[in-house]
Write an enzyme that holds these catalytic residues in place. Structure first.
Site, mmCIF file in Angstrom:
data_model
loop_
_atom_site.group_PDB
_atom_site.id
_atom_site.type_symbol
_atom_site.label_atom_id
_atom_site.label_comp_id
_atom_site.label_asym_id
_atom_site.label_seq_id
_atom_site.Cartn_x
_atom_site.Cartn_y
_atom_site.Cartn_z
ATOM 1 N N LYS A 115 0.829 -1.216 0.000
ATOM 2 C CA LYS A 115 0.000 0.000 0.000
ATOM 3 C C LYS A 115 0.852 1.250 0.000
ATOM 4 O O LYS A 115 0.444 2.267 -0.545
ATOM 5 C CB LYS A 115 -0.958 -0.007 1.204
ATOM 6 C CG LYS A 115 -2.116 -0.965 1.000
ATOM 7 C CD LYS A 115 -3.365 -0.526 1.741
ATOM 8 C CE LYS A 115 -4.536 -1.430 1.373
ATOM 9 N NZ LYS A 115 -5.692 -1.259 2.242
ATOM 10 N N LYS A 197 -3.954 -11.231 -6.669
ATOM 11 C CA LYS A 197 -5.233 -11.332 -5.952
ATOM 12 C C LYS A 197 -6.290 -10.437 -6.603
ATOM 13 O O LYS A 197 -5.972 -9.334 -7.033
ATOM 14 C CB LYS A 197 -4.977 -10.877 -4.504
ATOM 15 C CG LYS A 197 -6.179 -10.896 -3.599
ATOM 16 C CD LYS A 197 -5.858 -10.262 -2.249
ATOM 17 C CE LYS A 197 -6.079 -8.756 -2.255
ATOM 18 N NZ LYS A 197 -6.279 -8.157 -0.925
ATOM 19 N N LYS A 200 -10.536 -5.142 -4.555
ATOM 20 C CA LYS A 200 -11.563 -4.137 -4.818
ATOM 21 C C LYS A 200 -10.960 -2.802 -5.253
ATOM 22 O O LYS A 200 -11.647 -1.983 -5.827
ATOM 23 C CB LYS A 200 -12.533 -3.972 -3.644
ATOM 24 C CG LYS A 200 -11.952 -3.703 -2.261
ATOM 25 C CD LYS A 200 -13.076 -3.366 -1.281
ATOM 26 C CE LYS A 200 -13.145 -4.059 0.043
ATOM 27 N NZ LYS A 200 -12.107 -4.087 0.998
HETATM 28 P P1 TYM Z 1 -10.727 -6.449 3.223
HETATM 29 O O1 TYM Z 1 -11.796 -5.438 3.416
HETATM 30 O O2 TYM Z 1 -9.618 -6.136 2.284
HETATM 31 O O3 TYM Z 1 -11.364 -7.811 2.738
HETATM 32 C C1 TYM Z 1 -12.440 -8.424 3.442
HETATM 33 C C2 TYM Z 1 -12.245 -9.921 3.480
HETATM 34 O O4 TYM Z 1 -12.194 -10.450 2.142
HETATM 35 C C3 TYM Z 1 -11.030 -11.273 2.001
HETATM 36 N N1 TYM Z 1 -10.550 -11.173 0.614
HETATM 37 C C4 TYM Z 1 -10.348 -12.221 -0.205
HETATM 38 N N2 TYM Z 1 -10.496 -13.549 -0.019
HETATM 39 C C5 TYM Z 1 -10.211 -14.357 -1.063
HETATM 40 N N3 TYM Z 1 -9.796 -13.890 -2.280
HETATM 41 C C6 TYM Z 1 -9.642 -12.562 -2.509
HETATM 42 N N4 TYM Z 1 -9.259 -12.122 -3.688
HETATM 43 C C7 TYM Z 1 -9.923 -11.664 -1.441
HETATM 44 N N5 TYM Z 1 -9.880 -10.311 -1.315
HETATM 45 C C8 TYM Z 1 -10.260 -10.032 -0.047
HETATM 46 C C9 TYM Z 1 -10.030 -10.694 2.994
HETATM 47 O O5 TYM Z 1 -9.034 -11.638 3.345
HETATM 48 C C10 TYM Z 1 -10.926 -10.343 4.169
HETATM 49 O O6 TYM Z 1 -11.174 -11.491 4.957
HETATM 50 N N6 TYM Z 1 -7.789 -5.976 7.252
HETATM 51 C C11 TYM Z 1 -9.038 -6.540 6.764
HETATM 52 C C12 TYM Z 1 -10.262 -6.050 7.501
HETATM 53 C C13 TYM Z 1 -10.197 -6.217 8.979
HETATM 54 C C14 TYM Z 1 -10.348 -7.425 9.698
HETATM 55 C C15 TYM Z 1 -10.250 -7.077 11.065
HETATM 56 C C16 TYM Z 1 -10.565 -8.753 9.313
HETATM 57 C C17 TYM Z 1 -10.009 -5.228 9.894
HETATM 58 N N7 TYM Z 1 -10.054 -5.752 11.152
HETATM 59 C C18 TYM Z 1 -10.350 -8.044 12.060
HETATM 60 C C19 TYM Z 1 -10.665 -9.712 10.317
HETATM 61 C C20 TYM Z 1 -10.557 -9.370 11.674
HETATM 62 C C21 TYM Z 1 -9.201 -6.160 5.300
HETATM 63 O O7 TYM Z 1 -8.608 -5.240 4.817
HETATM 64 O O8 TYM Z 1 -10.130 -6.890 4.622
#
Ligand code: TYM
Length: 331
Positions: A115, A197, A200
């Site tokens: 990032k 990956k 979004k």
């Molecule tokens: P975020 O918002 O980027 O994504 C949300 C969830 O989607 C999963 N994910 C994927 N899984 C499979 N293939 C993909 N291409 C893919 N893209 C995204 C992510 O692994 C995630 O589970 N840091 C986290 C948010 C967060 C969080 C937490 C998660 C903040 N606090 C506490 C768990 C526990 C994030 O940026 O997810």
């Protein structure tokens, strides 16, 4: 534990339109815990501002992410659904845990490195300490299980390390959480660049299928998906494009890889891509319909947010009073 139930926590950032990676890798799995666990699913808006957001869009996406949780099958009566900034203990514990997290540990986080390359004009301190806030989210609820995609594995390990470090200094305070990664779908890849990956924040619109895409868009994107010159539907590491499509097809149809290989034996990629597009669009249609219904009633979403935040704050307070006492803050 809350009563006899183990605790599940996870979060999704309201930082962009959610993709089928978010759906298959995370949100779709959330509901399997609803019956036997105490579940907290959070819209992590504090995390989203580590990257500059347009205020009106952040607000809209916060509602949308909550509505999507519900449209994907999370019943607010069985799951605590809430918005991170509504429970101030997240930021408070985040600060405290910053003081038990090492500069070196945070410097090694690959998401920070990625990032800060992508947003080189805005490498802010929040981007750096993001994983500590995530640790606070998880540890605040004494979480046992965290369902996430594989891209969050390193952050989860940091949360475990911080919990263990704190427990070592002050005696048992935090539950040390385990990750839950659905091996079938923990990493959905980009359709345009299948070694990366699906994300979004990708600027190439053909690379990403959004949960709320129309059927036409879904079909068009799958038709354009990158495959290879081999014209054989087979799962293999050296065929990342085809293997990713097979993973998506399997997730939406429940068919095994062997069944898929047999189904498309001797048929070209054209047929295969159409079938994947159809399965994906049909699988998402009920989510899209339910989402539209929920978004039409903002007041109802606000009631759910409010009830969720009250419930979450109740459990967060218990952990915070324990943490304050252990650290030595005057009550
Ligand atoms: P975020 O918002 O980027 O994504 C949300 C969830 O989607 C999963 N994910 C994927 N899984 C499979 N293939 C993909 N291409 C893919 N893209 C995204 C992510 O692994 C995630 O589970 N840091 C986290 C948010 C967060 C969080 C937490 C998660 C903040 N606090 C506490 C768990 C526990 C994030 O940026 O997810």
């Amino acid at each position: 534990m809350i009563g006899d139930n183990k605790i599940v926590f996870s979060g999704v950032q309201p930082s962009g339109n959610l993709t089928i990676g978010n759906y298959l890798g995370a949100i779709k799995n959330f509901s399997r815990f609803s019956e036997d666990y105490k579940t907290f699913y959070c819209v992590v808006d504090l995390h989203a501002i580590t990257v500059r957001q347009v205020p009106a869009e952040l607000r809209r996406r916060t509602y949308e992410t909550l509505a999507l949780y519900m449209a994907c099958g999370l019943d607010p009566k069985k799951n605590t659904l809430f918005v991170q900034s509504h429970v101030s203990a997240h930021a408070e514990l985040g600060w405290m845990l910053d003081c038990y997290t090492m500069f070196g540990e945070l410097s090694r986080m690959t998401q920070f490195k990625d990032k800060s390359q992508k947003h080189s004009q805005n490498i802010n301190a929040g981007l750096f300490t993001y994983p500590t806030l995530m640790a606070a989210d998880i540890l605040l609820y004494q979480t046992d299980v965290v369902p996430v995609g594989v891209d969050q594995k390193q952050h989860l390990e940091l949360a475990r390390d911080v919990a263990e470090r704190f427990n070592q200094i002050y005696g048992p305070t935090f539950t040390v959480p385990e990750g839950y990664m659905s091996t079938d779908t923990m990493k959905i890849m980009s359709l345009a660049e299948p070694t990366a990956k699906m994300s979004k924040s990708d600027t190439n619109q053909n690379a990403v299928v959004y949960i709320l895409d129309s059927k036409d868009d879904v079909m068009r994107k799958f038709k354009k998906a990158v495959t290879d010159s081999d014209a054989c539907v087979r799962y293999s590491e050296d065929k990342p494009g085809v293997s990713n499509l097979m993973t998506i097809y399997r997730a939406f149809t429940g068919k095994t890889f062997e069944e898929i290989e047999r189904e498309f034996d001797g048929r070209g990629y054209g047929d295969f891509k159409l079938a994947v597009g159809e399965a994906c669009a049909d699988g998402l249609a009920p989510v899209r319909d339910e989402f539209a219904r929920l978004m039409a009633d903002k007041a109802h979403l606000e009631e759910i947010m409010k009830a969720g935040a009250d419930e979450a704050a109740y459990y967060a307070r218990k952990t915070m009073s324990k943490v304050r006492r252990k650290i030595g803050f005057v009550n």
